[in-house]
Design a protein around this motif. Structure first.
Motif, PDB file in Angstrom:
ATOM      1  N   ALA A   1      11.157  66.314  -4.927  1.00  0.00           N
ATOM      2  CA  ALA A   1      10.359  65.534  -3.979  1.00  0.00           C
ATOM      3  C   ALA A   1      11.059  64.222  -3.639  1.00  0.00           C
ATOM      4  N   ALA A   2      11.642  63.573  -4.631  1.00  0.00           N
ATOM      5  CA  ALA A   2      12.344  62.313  -4.392  1.00  0.00           C
ATOM      6  C   ALA A   2      13.487  62.498  -3.405  1.00  0.00           C
ATOM      7  N   ASP A   3      14.162  63.643  -3.497  1.00  0.00           N
ATOM      8  CA  ASP A   3      15.297  63.937  -2.612  1.00  0.00           C
ATOM      9  C   ASP A   3      14.877  64.667  -1.345  1.00  0.00           C
ATOM     10  N   ASN A   4      13.587  65.010  -1.253  1.00  0.00           N
ATOM     11  CA  ASN A   4      13.098  65.838  -0.141  1.00  0.00           C
ATOM     12  C   ASN A   4      13.947  67.099  -0.022  1.00  0.00           C
ATOM     13  N   ASP A   5      14.208  67.687  -1.165  1.00  0.00           N
ATOM     14  CA  ASP A   5      15.073  68.867  -1.275  1.00  0.00           C
ATOM     15  C   ASP A   5      14.411  70.078  -0.618  1.00  0.00           C
ATOM     16  N   ALA A   6      15.202  70.857   0.103  1.00  0.00           N
ATOM     17  CA  ALA A   6      14.684  72.024   0.811  1.00  0.00           C
ATOM     18  C   ALA A   6      14.119  73.076  -0.136  1.00  0.00           C
TER      19      ALA A   6
ATOM     20  N   TYR B   1       2.709  60.367 -12.925  1.00  0.00           N
ATOM     21  CA  TYR B   1       3.522  60.359 -11.702  1.00  0.00           C
ATOM     22  C   TYR B   1       3.427  61.728 -11.048  1.00  0.00           C
ATOM     23  N   SER B   2       3.216  61.742  -9.756  1.00  0.00           N
ATOM     24  CA  SER B   2       3.004  62.995  -9.034  1.00  0.00           C
ATOM     25  C   SER B   2       3.994  63.151  -7.890  1.00  0.00           C
ATOM     26  N   ILE B   3       3.967  64.317  -7.283  1.00  0.00           N
ATOM     27  CA  ILE B   3       4.804  64.550  -6.114  1.00  0.00           C
ATOM     28  C   ILE B   3       4.351  63.647  -4.965  1.00  0.00           C
ATOM     29  N   MET B   4       3.051  63.359  -4.898  1.00  0.00           N
ATOM     30  CA  MET B   4       2.544  62.419  -3.893  1.00  0.00           C
ATOM     31  C   MET B   4       3.201  61.058  -4.062  1.00  0.00           C
ATOM     32  N   HIS B   5       3.269  60.567  -5.292  1.00  0.00           N
ATOM     33  CA  HIS B   5       3.891  59.276  -5.558  1.00  0.00           C
ATOM     34  C   HIS B   5       5.368  59.290  -5.175  1.00  0.00           C
ATOM     35  N   ALA B   6       6.055  60.376  -5.523  1.00  0.00           N
ATOM     36  CA  ALA B   6       7.484  60.468  -5.202  1.00  0.00           C
ATOM     37  C   ALA B   6       7.706  60.476  -3.698  1.00  0.00           C
ATOM     38  N   ALA B   7       6.903  61.256  -2.986  1.00  0.00           N
ATOM     39  CA  ALA B   7       7.062  61.349  -1.535  1.00  0.00           C
ATOM     40  C   ALA B   7       6.805  60.012  -0.863  1.00  0.00           C
TER      41      ALA B   7
ATOM     42  N   HIS C   1       8.992  59.990   2.468  1.00  0.00           N
ATOM     43  CA  HIS C   1       9.087  61.337   3.021  1.00  0.00           C
ATOM     44  C   HIS C   1       7.747  61.684   3.681  1.00  0.00           C
ATOM     45  N   LEU C   2       7.606  61.308   4.938  1.00  0.00           N
ATOM     46  CA  LEU C   2       6.309  61.392   5.616  1.00  0.00           C
ATOM     47  C   LEU C   2       5.859  62.830   5.839  1.00  0.00           C
ATOM     48  N   ASP C   3       6.764  63.684   6.268  1.00  0.00           N
ATOM     49  CA  ASP C   3       6.378  65.076   6.507  1.00  0.00           C
ATOM     50  C   ASP C   3       5.946  65.757   5.214  1.00  0.00           C
TER      51      ASP C   3
ATOM     52  N   THR D   1       4.223  52.556  -1.860  1.00  0.00           N
ATOM     53  CA  THR D   1       4.722  52.647  -0.495  1.00  0.00           C
ATOM     54  C   THR D   1       5.559  51.416  -0.147  1.00  0.00           C
ATOM     55  N   GLU D   2       6.694  51.652   0.489  1.00  0.00           N
ATOM     56  CA  GLU D   2       7.625  50.554   0.795  1.00  0.00           C
ATOM     57  C   GLU D   2       7.818  50.315   2.287  1.00  0.00           C
ATOM     58  N   THR D   3       7.204  51.142   3.132  1.00  0.00           N
ATOM     59  CA  THR D   3       7.358  50.969   4.575  1.00  0.00           C
ATOM     60  C   THR D   3       5.996  50.988   5.260  1.00  0.00           C
ATOM     61  N   VAL D   4       5.908  50.313   6.384  1.00  0.00           N
ATOM     62  CA  VAL D   4       4.665  50.307   7.152  1.00  0.00           C
ATOM     63  C   VAL D   4       4.364  51.697   7.692  1.00  0.00           C
ATOM     64  N   ASP D   5       5.391  52.440   8.096  1.00  0.00           N
ATOM     65  CA  ASP D   5       5.166  53.793   8.613  1.00  0.00           C
ATOM     66  C   ASP D   5       4.477  54.670   7.575  1.00  0.00           C
ATOM     67  N   CYS D   6       4.916  54.557   6.325  1.00  0.00           N
ATOM     68  CA  CYS D   6       4.316  55.360   5.268  1.00  0.00           C
ATOM     69  C   CYS D   6       2.894  54.901   4.986  1.00  0.00           C
ATOM     70  N   ALA D   7       2.680  53.596   4.920  1.00  0.00           N
ATOM     71  CA  ALA D   7       1.337  53.071   4.680  1.00  0.00           C
ATOM     72  C   ALA D   7       0.391  53.488   5.806  1.00  0.00           C
ATOM     73  N   LYS D   8       0.886  53.421   7.020  1.00  0.00           N
ATOM     74  CA  LYS D   8       0.067  53.797   8.182  1.00  0.00           C
ATOM     75  C   LYS D   8      -0.310  55.278   8.120  1.00  0.00           C
ATOM     76  N   LEU D   9       0.636  56.111   7.730  1.00  0.00           N
ATOM     77  CA  LEU D   9       0.344  57.543   7.593  1.00  0.00           C
ATOM     78  C   LEU D   9      -0.721  57.770   6.532  1.00  0.00           C
ATOM     79  N   LEU D  10      -0.545  57.151   5.368  1.00  0.00           N
ATOM     80  CA  LEU D  10      -1.492  57.353   4.274  1.00  0.00           C
ATOM     81  C   LEU D  10      -2.892  56.872   4.647  1.00  0.00           C
ATOM     82  N   VAL D  11      -2.984  55.712   5.270  1.00  0.00           N
ATOM     83  CA  VAL D  11      -4.286  55.112   5.556  1.00  0.00           C
ATOM     84  C   VAL D  11      -4.957  55.733   6.773  1.00  0.00           C
TER      85      VAL D  11
END
Length: 214
Positions: A9-14, A35-41, A46-48, A75-85
């Motif tokens: 999940a951290a690497d967004n591995d295929a 710690y979960s895959i949600m936390h890692a993403a 990794h928005l998708d 979350t470290e970016t506004v895009d990610c926070a916006k998606l989550l919220v």
């Protein structure tokens, strides 16, 4: 040796999604620290993957780790926070075991001030629109979405200055707007969105900042 879903999940591995589809229970799994895959993403933006975890695998968006912290806390970016919220309806009022919300923790640690500003605006926007943000609930109603294409730019302001502006000048202006008779009408709502946009673009009156910090 089985693949570690948290590292994938951290690497967004295929290889991650085929693994989860072969055993959907892995999507909500947590390590010994919660710690979960949600936390890692969320942590790695990794928005998708976040969308897929919630929409396809029905992972609870506010899954907590051992500190009582959800994906929003890492979350470290506004895009990610916006998606989550706004899209996945993460509860901005969730508090960790220290009693802090994600926004309060960010302000305390001085990390990612753009995310802290965004979350503070969402708190105030929710209050103005009559949404309770102090009592976490699974059925929380998300506040209205912010304007499309808005990006956060707070320039060279320090995190404490950001908090001061948002907590005083922005609060005063938004409460004045909320007191107007036409607040729920088209014009009142238009001005609310303009004010939120202004705050997110870092255009809150700079003179007020200088006066309070001089």
């Amino acid at each position: 040796m089985a693949s570690n879903p948290f590292l994938l999940a951290a690497d967004n591995d295929a290889r991650l999604l085929p693994l989860l589809r072969s055993d959907p229970s892995l999507a909500s799994s947590q390590d010994e620290h919660g710690y979960s895959i949600m936390h890692a993403a969320a942590s790695y933006n990794h928005l998708d993957l976040l969308r897929t975890l919630v929409d396809e695998f029905r992972v609870y968006v506010d899954l907590k780790d051992e500190d009582g912290e959800t994906a929003l806390f890492v979350t470290e970016t506004v895009d990610c926070a916006k998606l989550l919220v706004e899209e996945l309806h993460s509860d901005i009022a969730t508090r960790n075991h220290e009693g802090k919300t994600a926004r309060e923790k960010l302000v305390e640690e001085g990390d990612f001030p753009e995310v802290a500003v965004y979350l503070r605006v969402k708190e105030l926007e929710a209050q103005v629109n009559g949404v309770q943000t102090e009592t976490p609930t699974n059925g929380v109603h998300p506040p209205p979405p912010l304007p499309e294409g808005v990006s956060v730019n707070i320039g060279s302001m320090a995190p404490e200055e950001v908090g001061e502006v948002v907590d005083t000048e922005f609060r005063r202006r938004i409460e004045e707007l909320a007191a107007r008779e036409d607040f729920q009408g088209e014009e009142g709502q238009r001005q609310l969105r303009e004010l939120v946009t202004e705050a997110l673009r870092g255009q809150v009156n700079e003179r007020d900042v200088r006066q309070r910090t001089s």
